[in-house]
Design an enzyme around this catalytic site. Structure first.
Site, short mmCIF file in Angstrom:
data_model
loop_
_atom_site.label_atom_id
_atom_site.label_comp_id
_atom_site.label_asym_id
_atom_site.label_seq_id
_atom_site.Cartn_x
_atom_site.Cartn_y
_atom_site.Cartn_z
N LEU A 1 3.09 -56.49 33.22
CA LEU A 1 3.34 -55.24 33.95
C LEU A 1 4.54 -55.46 34.86
O LEU A 1 4.51 -56.35 35.70
CB LEU A 1 2.11 -55.01 34.82
CG LEU A 1 1.47 -53.64 34.98
CD1 LEU A 1 1.28 -52.93 33.67
CD2 LEU A 1 0.14 -53.79 35.72
N HIS A 2 5.59 -54.68 34.68
CA HIS A 2 6.70 -54.82 35.63
C HIS A 2 7.54 -53.56 35.77
O HIS A 2 8.45 -53.52 36.60
CB HIS A 2 7.62 -55.99 35.23
CG HIS A 2 8.49 -55.67 34.05
ND1 HIS A 2 8.01 -55.65 32.77
CD2 HIS A 2 9.79 -55.35 33.96
CE1 HIS A 2 8.99 -55.33 31.94
NE2 HIS A 2 10.09 -55.13 32.63
N ARG A 3 7.25 -52.51 34.98
CA ARG A 3 8.08 -51.30 35.07
C ARG A 3 7.92 -50.66 36.43
O ARG A 3 6.78 -50.48 36.91
CB ARG A 3 7.63 -50.26 34.03
CG ARG A 3 7.93 -50.59 32.61
CD ARG A 3 9.08 -49.76 32.08
NE ARG A 3 10.29 -50.55 32.04
CZ ARG A 3 10.57 -51.47 31.13
NH1 ARG A 3 9.73 -51.74 30.16
NH2 ARG A 3 11.69 -52.13 31.18
#
Ligand code: UD1
Length: 370
Positions: free
Chosen positions: A211-213
């Site tokens: 998860l990094h957006r």
């Protein structure tokens, strides 16, 4: 042929590796590898150069983190003299990060042809910084190398001449195929306590989350919802979560650390290429908001749930193992349980995702620029 190859952030390194390997075999090609320094942490950069056997960059522009405008402008300012000095026949950029656009724009203004690897992908979502980078980089490019037919259609619709477009397949699959045997020896399952013996054929029982957006991690409510859904899945199947620095920072700022310490979620530091590749290849399920991981899971035949409203890589859904589930916690949980309870994985590997993409790209460039 004189070629500048540009890389700036983690997903870029996977894409330049196969290109550098092929360029190295051609005596008449002189390359200059430029690292913009957009990613600088060892775990996001140096580890990838080591794992993917990429030569040390000839130049590091050391731009570091900053706002979009500042980061893009800094790359341009520092890249321009490099291009002037080296006088390349072509500048090769990959992917859709800020460094990609910055270097494409710099080269185009100097009248140097630009080659874009991974051209034409569109999420049609302009709130995504990468979408702006994609559209603009493609508009500036002279060689557009596409991974899937939808990308070719997108480019044609934007008025780009067919003569500039080449459907060459997915360069990340070149890296994946080359390094999977080595990844098997990474020892990651033992390191994370997921298997006693790396080589035992017993299917490991775990899921992987990345998860990094910004659209997910910069909004505390969205991030909390996703983490709660994943923690619920974790009660049925442990979830390994290598946490990106942006996500760690945002989770701490939003006071969500406790969710990261929940029983079902196993938080670990970002992994190297080989470790992550093997972890993914043995997982029951991957949940992600990354673009590259949607493609890598399709190439590996591992079920993927994409925690976004859209994808710029639709072939991973129509042909591969990917499903778009968005960020609604109930929907994530239901989709996750459906995968865990399913007997079979559907999906096939798209055409030209065969490990020979870098060779095709280099052939096109050599034929055009000799
Ligand atoms: C960037 C790319 C994104 C890509 C992602 C992969 C853009 C607009 N975004 O996002 O497309 O999917 O890389 O990881 O180009 N940081 C560190 N160490 C580093 C680099 C960054 O701690 O080496 C932290 C900093 O706090 C920084 C934040 O991460 O502010 C964001 O970094 P940035 O490069 O701006 O974007 P990413 O989120 O990494």
């Amino acid at each position: 042929m004189r070629v500048v190859v540009v890389a700036g952030a983690r997903p870029n390194f996977v894409k330049i590796a196969p290109l550098m390997h092929v360029f190295r075999r051609h005596r008449h090609v002189k390359t200059l590898l430029v690292h913009t320094g957009q990613h600088y942490a060892r775990e996001l950069s140096a580890v990838f150069f080591r794992d993917l056997e990429i030569p040390t960059p000839d130049i590091n522009l050391r731009v570091g983190s900053a706002s979009h405008a500042v980061q893009t402008a800094e790359v341009m300012k520092r890249f321009e003299p490099v291009v002037r000095r080296f006088r390349p026949d072509v500048v090769v950029v990959v992917g859709d990060v800020n460094s990609t656009l910055a270097c494409a724009l710099t080269a185009a203004k100097l009248g140097i042809p630009v080659a874009h690897v991974e051209a034409g992908l569109r999420s049609f979502d302009r709130t995504m910084p990468e979408e702006i980078n994609r559209v603009l980089t493609d508009a500036l490019s002279d060689f557009l190398f596409a991974t899937e037919p939808s990308a070719v259609r997108n480019l044609r619709r934007e008025g780009i001449s067919a003569a500039k477009i080449n459907l060459v397949g997915n360069i990340m699959v070149d890296a994946l195929r080359r390094f999977l045997p080595k990844a098997r020896r990474s020892g990651v399952l033992r390191k994370l306590g997921l298997a006693e013996d790396e080589r035992s054929r017993v299917a490991a029982h775990y899921a992987v989350l990345t998860l990094h957006r910004p659209s997910n991690v910069d909004h505390p409510r969205t991030l909390a919802g996703i983490l709660r859904a994943v923690a619920r899945l974790g009660e049925h199947c442990p979830v390994v979560f290598p946490v990106h620095p942006r996500t760690r920072k945002q989770a701490a700022a939003a006071g969500l650390d406790k969710l990261l310490r929940g029983r079902g979620i196993r938080v670990v530091a970002p992994l190297g290429y080989l470790e992550f590749l093997y972890l993914m290849s043995q997982a029951r399920l991957v949940l992600t908001d990354s673009g590259g991981i949607q493609e890598e899971t399709t190439a590996l035949g591992i079920p993927c749930l994409t925690l976004r409203a859209n994808t710029e890589r639709p072939i991973t859904v129509t042909e591969g193992t990917n499903r778009i589930v968005g960020t609604d916690p109930d929907r994530i949980w239901r989709a996750g349980m459906a995968v865990l309870n399913a007997r079979r994985v559907r999906g096939r590997v798209p055409r030209l995702w065969d490990g020979k993409t870098a060779q095709r790209i280099v052939s096109v460039l050599r034929a055009a620029l000799r």
